[in-house]
Enzyme design. Structure first.
Site, PDB file in Angstrom:
ATOM      1  CB  THR A 180      34.807  77.861  49.936  1.00 34.58           C
ATOM      2  OG1 THR A 180      35.948  78.695  49.747  1.00 34.58           O
ATOM      3  CG2 THR A 180      33.964  78.438  51.071  1.00 34.58           C
ATOM      4  CG  PHE A 182      29.544  77.628  50.558  1.00 36.75           C
ATOM      5  CD1 PHE A 182      29.424  79.002  50.701  1.00 36.75           C
ATOM      6  CD2 PHE A 182      30.455  77.131  49.632  1.00 36.75           C
ATOM      7  CE1 PHE A 182      30.185  79.864  49.935  1.00 36.75           C
ATOM      8  CE2 PHE A 182      31.236  77.987  48.860  1.00 36.75           C
ATOM      9  CZ  PHE A 182      31.094  79.364  49.022  1.00 36.75           C
TER      10      PHE A 182
END
Length: 280
Positions: A180, A182
């Site tokens: 992921t 960010f």
């Protein structure tokens, strides 16, 4: 960084929290909220120095809500960090061997995306019921509070430590290449010129043929690498879109980036510069 206030969605042990620890270190105050928009509100109102928000997952794709929030709120992107997502099956401590422990598990709680990313595990143990929960770390805390041996959670190793659970089985995710990305948001731009190597923009175009092609042409002509383009619908204007782009550059390419931006500004209706920032 030390003694900064950093807002994130979830509770300690959540992946956003882990990304925050990785970027800022532990010697800061982490502010837990339950919605992404609250992170932006805290930053805009200067109740948090920084916010950390997921923007893209390699399996699930873009987090559209946060693209919209970047447009709605007056913030800058201060930095970017990627985190490898590892899902572990957690439960109440028993010290039983896995072959016996797994048979006791009847329900497993976690965020719907985490459950979805562990589909092969559930196919292998079909008696286990999947139950959606608001976030991964929250599901670990919930299982710890219930103290029910038949319940499990899918969350991080850090969540297991924080909430006193045992790791029944490690790395149950289907795809090991699960990351992921960010964004670190702030009211201020990152001024560290030595480390800046990425930029982001939001822009609106004339609703005419070729406008997107023409607007991106300055980047191609200046040899600037576009790494992401995303479109989001404009409310109240059916089938018209606002666009988001990311681009990367080296220190020696900064002048070319600035030249491309000057040309770009002339070709769009309006734009919002989100800042230059480093990739961690």
């Amino acid at each position: 960084m030390l003694n900064k206030k950093i807002a994130y969605q979830g509770i300690p042990g959540a992946f956003s929290w882990l990304a925050g620890i990785k970027f800022f270190g532990r010697r800061n105050k982490f502010i837990s909220v339950d919605e992404f928009k609250k992170i932006f509100e805290l930053v805009v109102n200067k109740k948090a120095d920084y916010g950390i928000v997921p923007i893209e997952n390699t399996l699930a794709g873009s987090i559209y809500e946060n693209y919209d929030n970047l447009n709605i709120y007056n913030v800058k992107i201060y930095g970017e960090i990627s985190l490898k997502i590892e899902h572990h099956l957690l439960g109440i401590k028993t010290n039983l061997p896995f072959s016996r422990r797994i048979k006791l598990i009847k329900k497993v709680f976690s965020h719907p995306k985490a459950l979805e990313q562990c589909q092969k595990f559930f196919e292998k143990y079909p008696w286990i019921e999947k139950v959606g929960y608001k976030d991964t770390a929250g599901s670990a805390k919930y299982v710890a509070e219930l103290k029910d041996i038949s319940l499990g959670s899918i969350a991080s190793k850090e969540a297991a430590k924080i909430y006193g659970l045992e790791i029944i089985k490690e790395n149950i995710e289907d795809d090991k290449n699960n990351f992921t990305r960010f964004l670190i948001i702030s009211k201020e731009e990152n001024k560290n010129l030595k480390k800046l190597n990425k930029g982001s923009l939001i822009f609106y175009l004339p609703h005419i043929p070729g406008s997107l092609y023409k607007s991106l042409k300055p980047f191609a002509e200046n040899g600037i690498n576009l790494t992401k383009i995303e479109s989001r619908p404009i409310k109240g204007r059916p089938f018209e879109y606002v666009f988001y782009i990311d681009f990367e550059f080296s220190k020696k390419e900064l002048n070319r980036v600035l030249n491309a931006l000057e040309e770009f500004k002339k070709l769009v209706k309006r734009y919002k510069f989100l800042g230059f920032y480093p990739i961690n």
